[in-house]
Design a protein around this motif. Structure first.
Motif, mmCIF file in Angstrom:
data_model
loop_
_atom_site.group_PDB
_atom_site.id
_atom_site.type_symbol
_atom_site.label_atom_id
_atom_site.label_comp_id
_atom_site.label_asym_id
_atom_site.label_seq_id
_atom_site.Cartn_x
_atom_site.Cartn_y
_atom_site.Cartn_z
ATOM 1 N N HIS A 43 -4.614 11.810 2.537
ATOM 2 C CA HIS A 43 -5.146 10.595 3.205
ATOM 3 C C HIS A 43 -6.396 10.032 2.798
ATOM 4 C CE1 HIS A 43 -7.116 14.518 3.721
ATOM 5 N NE2 HIS A 43 -8.110 13.841 4.227
ATOM 6 N N THR B 80 -2.809 -1.825 10.723
ATOM 7 C CA THR B 80 -3.506 -3.020 10.356
ATOM 8 C C THR B 80 -2.894 -3.767 9.369
ATOM 9 O OG1 THR B 80 -4.967 -1.968 8.769
ATOM 10 C CG2 THR B 80 -5.634 -2.047 10.839
ATOM 11 N N ARG B 81 -1.683 -3.402 8.728
ATOM 12 C CA ARG B 81 -0.942 -3.686 7.761
ATOM 13 C C ARG B 81 0.593 -4.175 8.053
ATOM 14 N NH1 ARG B 81 -3.454 0.846 3.760
ATOM 15 N NH2 ARG B 81 -5.579 0.030 3.605
ATOM 16 N N TYR C 153 0.792 -1.221 0.047
ATOM 17 C CA TYR C 153 0.031 0.103 0.216
ATOM 18 C C TYR C 153 0.872 1.122 -0.172
ATOM 19 C CZ TYR C 153 -3.912 -2.971 1.247
ATOM 20 O OH TYR C 153 -4.777 -4.215 1.316
ATOM 21 N N ALA D 246 -5.530 6.770 1.148
ATOM 22 C CA ALA D 246 -4.416 5.798 2.148
ATOM 23 C C ALA D 246 -4.618 4.421 1.614
ATOM 24 C CB ALA D 246 -4.747 6.237 3.677
ATOM 25 N N SER D 247 -6.005 4.023 1.388
ATOM 26 C CA SER D 247 -6.200 2.647 1.099
ATOM 27 C C SER D 247 -5.661 2.138 -0.347
ATOM 28 C CB SER D 247 -7.647 2.270 1.191
ATOM 29 O OG SER D 247 -8.342 3.086 0.547
ATOM 30 N N SER E 82 0.932 5.292 10.790
ATOM 31 C CA SER E 82 -0.462 5.411 11.518
ATOM 32 C C SER E 82 -1.189 4.215 11.170
ATOM 33 C CB SER E 82 -1.314 6.854 11.150
ATOM 34 O OG SER E 82 -1.673 6.819 9.859
ATOM 35 N N ASP E 83 -0.991 3.535 10.201
ATOM 36 C CA ASP E 83 -1.837 2.290 9.572
ATOM 37 C C ASP E 83 -1.300 1.197 10.358
ATOM 38 O OD1 ASP E 83 -3.420 0.306 8.598
ATOM 39 O OD2 ASP E 83 -3.249 1.113 6.556
ATOM 40 N N ARG F 298 1.730 6.000 6.621
ATOM 41 C CA ARG F 298 2.022 4.646 6.650
ATOM 42 C C ARG F 298 2.307 4.103 8.012
ATOM 43 N NH1 ARG F 298 6.890 5.293 2.195
ATOM 44 N NH2 ARG F 298 5.394 4.990 0.084
#
Length: 276
Positions: free
Chosen positions: A230, A275-276, A12, A233-234, A272-273, A270
């Motif tokens: 932002h 979940t990945r 991502y 972001a996905s 702050s995410d 990057r």
């Protein structure tokens, strides 16, 4: 998705900077030699590399007015192959791609094969549309057979869907979601979503609809800035051209401070995410 991740070392928020070549020989605005055009492109590539972008895309965007893919001359392919090889040498292991305007996807594959590039950006992959240069018809079948014919299976093909600078009235009954599914079925390595023109924001809901519809990478191909990134972001990839130039105009020189600020902001996204 695996091939994309292997190429860019992340799944991502891949950031790809545009290198807009100066007008090539034979074009109305050409005023530089191949050597001069090459040096300018390599200078930009070196800047992008130092600022830690994930890769670059080389494009003959100053070759206005663009020709239809069927009329793009051999001199364009030859010049771009020479320049692209030099840029690839500068970028080293960083991925390098190419787009040849307008819709000259076969030529782009030939350039990428000759220059040792990693991917191309293709338009008109599935379904027809009317572009500035005239009618563009789908090319997936011929393009991927040509890729196999020249031994370029390792070169990924990222494809614009419902692309900018085009009229899509003839496919108005086919949604961008269905277009992306068709591109996936026809073996696209990733789909690119854009706004209506260079520098215009892509529709976030369209991005989400497409991402839900396919299992291949989804890239944003226009309108990404430090202030709106932002929203995307996905996305798997962000192709940035205009925002990295002085005053945010694609024809200007690269502004390293704009690039630096963008990369600082993308790093925050990057980090702050979780979940990945």
């Amino acid at each position: 998705m695996e091939n994309f991740t292997l190429l860019f070392r992340r799944q991502y928020n891949v950031v790809l900077g545009m290198i807009h070549l100066k007008a090539l020989p034979g074009c109305p605005r050409n005023s530089l030699s191949i050597g001069e055009i090459q040096r300018a492109a390599c200078y930009e590539a070196d800047m992008y590399k130092d600022l830690e972008l994930d890769g670059v895309i080389i494009e003959n965007m100053n070759d206005v007015p663009y020709q239809h893919s069927t009329a793009v001359g051999h001199e364009v392919s030859a010049c771009m192959a020479v320049i692209c090889a030099a840029v690839k040498s500068v970028m080293g292991v960083k991925p390098v791609g190419v787009q040849v305007l307008a819709g000259a996807n076969t030529q782009a594959l030939g350039v990428a094969r000759a220059a040792g590039l990693d991917f191309i950006r293709a338009e008109g992959f599935v379904f027809s549309h009317v572009a500035d240069e005239g009618m563009m018809n789908a090319c997936a079948g011929d393009l991927l057979r040509y890729r196999r014919h020249i031994g370029a299976d390792g070169i990924q093909v990222f494809t614009d869907i419902k692309k900018k600078h085009s009229a899509h009235a003839i496919t108005s009954d086919v949604s961008i979601k269905d277009t992306s599914k068709a591109a996936e079925f026809f073996l696209s390595d990733g789909v690119i979503i854009t706004g209506g023109a260079t520098g215009q924001e892509a529709d976030v809901m369209e991005m989400k609809d497409v991402a839900d519809a396919v299992k291949i990478p989804v890239l944003i191909g226009s309108g990404v800035t430090k202030d709106n990134l932002h929203m995307y972001a996905s996305a798997n990839g962000l192709i940035v051209g205009s925002h990295f130039k002085k005053d945010g105009h694609w024809q200007n020189e690269i502004d390293p401070w704009r690039v630096h600020a963008f990369m600082e902001e993308i790093q925050k996204v990057r980090e702050s995410d979780t979940t990945r």
